[in-house]
Design an enzyme around this catalytic site. Structure first.
Site, PDB file in Angstrom:
ATOM      1  N   SER A   1     120.034  26.435   6.223  1.00  0.00           N
ATOM      2  CA  SER A   1     121.136  25.538   6.580  1.00  0.00           C
ATOM      3  C   SER A   1     120.999  24.115   6.037  1.00  0.00           C
ATOM      4  O   SER A   1     121.928  23.314   6.176  1.00  0.00           O
ATOM      5  CB  SER A   1     121.280  25.470   8.102  1.00  0.00           C
ATOM      6  OG  SER A   1     121.973  26.604   8.581  1.00  0.00           O
TER       7      SER A   1
ATOM      8  N   LYS B   1     123.748  22.630   4.019  1.00  0.00           N
ATOM      9  CA  LYS B   1     124.893  21.890   4.561  1.00  0.00           C
ATOM     10  C   LYS B   1     124.837  20.394   4.256  1.00  0.00           C
ATOM     11  O   LYS B   1     125.824  19.687   4.464  1.00  0.00           O
ATOM     12  CB  LYS B   1     125.010  22.118   6.060  1.00  0.00           C
ATOM     13  CG  LYS B   1     125.276  23.572   6.442  1.00  0.00           C
ATOM     14  CD  LYS B   1     125.496  23.716   7.945  1.00  0.00           C
ATOM     15  CE  LYS B   1     125.742  25.162   8.346  1.00  0.00           C
ATOM     16  NZ  LYS B   1     124.530  25.856   8.777  1.00  0.00           N
TER      17      LYS B   1
ATOM     18  N   SER C   1     124.623  22.644  13.639  1.00  0.00           N
ATOM     19  CA  SER C   1     124.503  23.454  12.427  1.00  0.00           C
ATOM     20  C   SER C   1     125.463  24.638  12.426  1.00  0.00           C
ATOM     21  O   SER C   1     125.134  25.737  11.959  1.00  0.00           O
ATOM     22  CB  SER C   1     123.066  23.950  12.246  1.00  0.00           C
ATOM     23  OG  SER C   1     122.873  24.437  10.937  1.00  0.00           O
TER      24      SER C   1
END
Length: 380
Positions: A64, A67, A124
């Site tokens: 993640s 991102k 997230s």
């Protein structure tokens, strides 16, 4: 006599002036910590200077932490006026079907950009990330193209994105490096608004009905933390881009491929501790003053010394020497913003930067008749 007084005055003043310089004498440590991670890097967020590196160019799955780039493009769209924080965005069927970390957006559900950003940065949320990406890019595929284009523009030479979330069950070449993550994290931190989200420990959405807790535990336990993004998949392991600021020093520590969240967080904290213990920012503000001018319609001219900021080793700031370089005198005519001299800055005898002395006004050369009238006024 006037010349000697002027030089003495300038030598005294230089102590209080500021400058813009380069970096000298910064030691880069490599693979000296037991971080128990596949790769790592520590950089100064202001200058991009690398302070520690360990396999920093090894291409790995980022989970993640992907991102960071997703968020960068969203904040850039906001800056460009293509998106506003209070805009309502409708969740697509595709976005609502995302697995992993999520806030369980329903197809057709509307949420503000502000709340979607909160969901992505704090929790997230994959569904929120894809909702934003589809709105900005038109489709996930188009947005991924934007991500890869921006990566190339930033010099992220070892990065390829295949989605906006970092989920890696169905990807073949979704890879980046600790160095490239540091690059995009530094760029994201230029958008100061991001820290208003990334420093939140707990918050809510949907009028308080749904709670959010930050996936980055350093937000709660590490002094000066400013963010930024965690990540985990079984393939990537535990990853983090952790940023923290103390005084004027802003650091970014990236850890990839740790075996647990505790190891990841401890490794990031260890790198940040090392940076704050060994480096500091030498900084002084821009300053203006009047200097003596010859042959002009005015006897003095206002000038400016540019500001200075440089990363130095702890305790080195008081060793910086400053030398002014200017002609015997300043002679009119002078134009506004004209460079009339410079300041050289040295550390241990090595030049670390130079700063221009710039005029803040235009002063014409005095004509014969103007000078004649001036002389008469002085006489009578």
């Amino acid at each position: 006599m006037k010349k000697r007084i002027f030089i003495c005055f300038m030598s005294f003043l230089i102590i209080f002036t500021s400058f813009v310089g380069t970096i000298y004498g910064i030691e880069v440590k490599e693979s000296t910590f037991d971080l128990n991670a596949k790769s790592a890097i520590l950089i100064d967020a202001n200058t991009g200077t690398i302070l520690y590196k360990q396999n920093e160019n090894e291409r790995l799955a980022p989970a993640s932490v992907t991102k960071v780039m997703t968020l960068l493009l969203v904040f850039e769209a906001i800056d460009e006026g293509k998106l506003n924080y209070e805009d309502l965005i409708t969740t697509s069927e595709n976005a609502s079907s995302m697995g992993g970390s999520q806030v369980f957006l329903e197809p057709g559900e509307e949420m503000t950009v502000n709340d979607l950003l909160k969901c992505v940065i704090v929790a997230s949320a994959n569904d929120a990330a894809l909702t934003l990406a589809e709105h900005v890019g038109g489709s996930e595929e188009s947005f991924v193209d934007m991500m890869n284009k921006r990566a190339k523009e930033l010099g992220m030479d070892n990065t390829n994105f295949e989605n906006v979330t970092g989920l890696d069950d169905d990807v073949k070449n979704h890879l980046t490096t600790a160095k490239d993550i540091a690059i995009m994290s530094r760029e994201l931190l230029k958008h100061e608004k991001v820290c208003e989200y990334s420093t939140v420990w707990m918050d809510t959405i949907r009028d308080g009905e749904f709670g959010l807790t930050n996936t980055n535990r350093l937000v709660r336990f590490y002094k000066g933390v400013t963010g930024l993004k965690t990540g985990y998949t079984s393939g990537a392991g535990y990853c983090i881009s952790a940023s923290a600021k103390r005084d004027d020093l802003h650091l970014i520590a990236v850890i990839m491929g740790a075996e647990s969240s505790k190891i990841r967080n401890d490794a990031a904290a260890k790198l940040l501790d090392y940076g704050f213990a060994n480096y500091s920012i030498y900084q002084s503000n821009s300053e203006s003053m009047e200097m003596e001018l010859y042959g002009g319609t005015k006897e003095k001219i206002e000038v400016k010394f540019n500001s200075f900021e440089s990363l130095v080793g702890k305790g080195q700031g008081n060793k910086i020497e400053k030398e002014i370089q200017i002609g015997d005198y300043i002679l009119a005519p002078i134009k506004k913003n004209e460079v009339i001299g410079k300041i050289t800055y040295k550390l241990d005898g090595n030049i670390i930067g130079e700063s221009d002395i710039i005029s803040l006004e235009t002063v014409d050369k005095i004509t014969f008749w103007e000078y004649f009238i001036k002389v008469l006024k002085n006489l009578f």
